[in-house]
Design a protein around this motif. Sequence first.
Motif, PDB file in Angstrom:
ATOM      1  N   ASN A  93      -5.529   4.780   3.805  1.00 30.72           N
ATOM      2  CA  ASN A  93      -4.284   4.319   4.425  1.00 30.72           C
ATOM      3  C   ASN A  93      -3.937   5.098   5.687  1.00 30.72           C
ATOM      4  O   ASN A  93      -4.144   6.313   5.745  1.00 30.72           O
ATOM      5  N   LYS A 151      -1.016  13.500   1.854  1.00 31.98           N
ATOM      6  CA  LYS A 151      -0.366  12.988   3.056  1.00 31.98           C
ATOM      7  C   LYS A 151      -0.598  13.992   4.174  1.00 31.98           C
ATOM      8  O   LYS A 151      -0.260  15.166   4.049  1.00 31.98           O
ATOM      9  N   ASN A 201       0.782  -1.231   0.000  1.00 34.64           N
ATOM     10  CA  ASN A 201       0.000   0.000   0.000  1.00 34.64           C
ATOM     11  C   ASN A 201       0.817   1.286   0.000  1.00 34.64           C
ATOM     12  O   ASN A 201       0.262   2.361  -0.155  1.00 34.64           O
ATOM     13  N   TYR A 202       2.132   1.205   0.191  1.00 42.98           N
ATOM     14  CA  TYR A 202       2.948   2.414   0.262  1.00 42.98           C
ATOM     15  C   TYR A 202       4.409   2.096  -0.027  1.00 42.98           C
ATOM     16  O   TYR A 202       4.817   0.938  -0.030  1.00 42.98           O
ATOM     17  N   ASP A 226      -3.819   9.229   4.357  1.00 41.45           N
ATOM     18  CA  ASP A 226      -4.447   9.942   3.248  1.00 41.45           C
ATOM     19  C   ASP A 226      -5.897  10.251   3.610  1.00 41.45           C
ATOM     20  O   ASP A 226      -6.624  10.822   2.834  1.00 41.45           O
ATOM     21  N   TRP A 275       1.676   6.800  -1.361  1.00 38.07           N
ATOM     22  CA  TRP A 275       0.617   5.788  -1.321  1.00 38.07           C
ATOM     23  C   TRP A 275       0.519   5.158  -2.696  1.00 38.07           C
ATOM     24  O   TRP A 275       0.677   5.817  -3.705  1.00 38.07           O
TER      25      TRP A 275
END
Length: 187
Positions: free
Chosen positions: A149, A124, A50-51, A145, A186
């Motif tokens: 996430n 972010k 995811n990141y 975010d 992300w």
Amino acid sequence: MKRNFFYTLSLLALIFNITSCKDEALPKPKAYLALEYPEAAYQKFDNASNYQFNYNSLGKITNKGNNSFHIEYPRLKATVFLNYRPVQNNIDILLRDAQKLTYEHVVKADNITEQPFINNKERKFGMFYEVGGNAASQSQFYVTDSTKNFLMGSIYFYAKPNFDSVLPAAQYIKNDLRILMESLKWK
């Protein structure tokens, strides 16, 4: 015989007085621990689903499952714990948990400094915490975010908390955490 004894005793007393009369003892000047760490060389970590982020190559990353990782600094005797959580209509709970984790250190902390982190372009948003004093963790953060996430990070040393002793290493890793937050993307 008494005279020899008297002269010997007088001579010993004179020698003792001459050798014992020195300048007053002065305390040693304060010294600072001179620790030198290598200049940080950052590399990209892209193994999370995811990141991704940049981290100091001095650290060794271990996968803990569910997109959570540990960055271990064996030379500094420290670990950064990265805990990922998906946002599922629970952003308030995640934010509260992150703040609660930081403020549990209030008992030992001298102060806690909050530094907001906002990057609208890359979605972010977060907070960086510096914890002063003999707390278990000197730096913590969260980044989200706000829709999908949520990532929390905190640093812990393998020693009893003593702020003066861990300060150089804590400052070094604090800079790495800032780079991690700023470079986070992300997927």
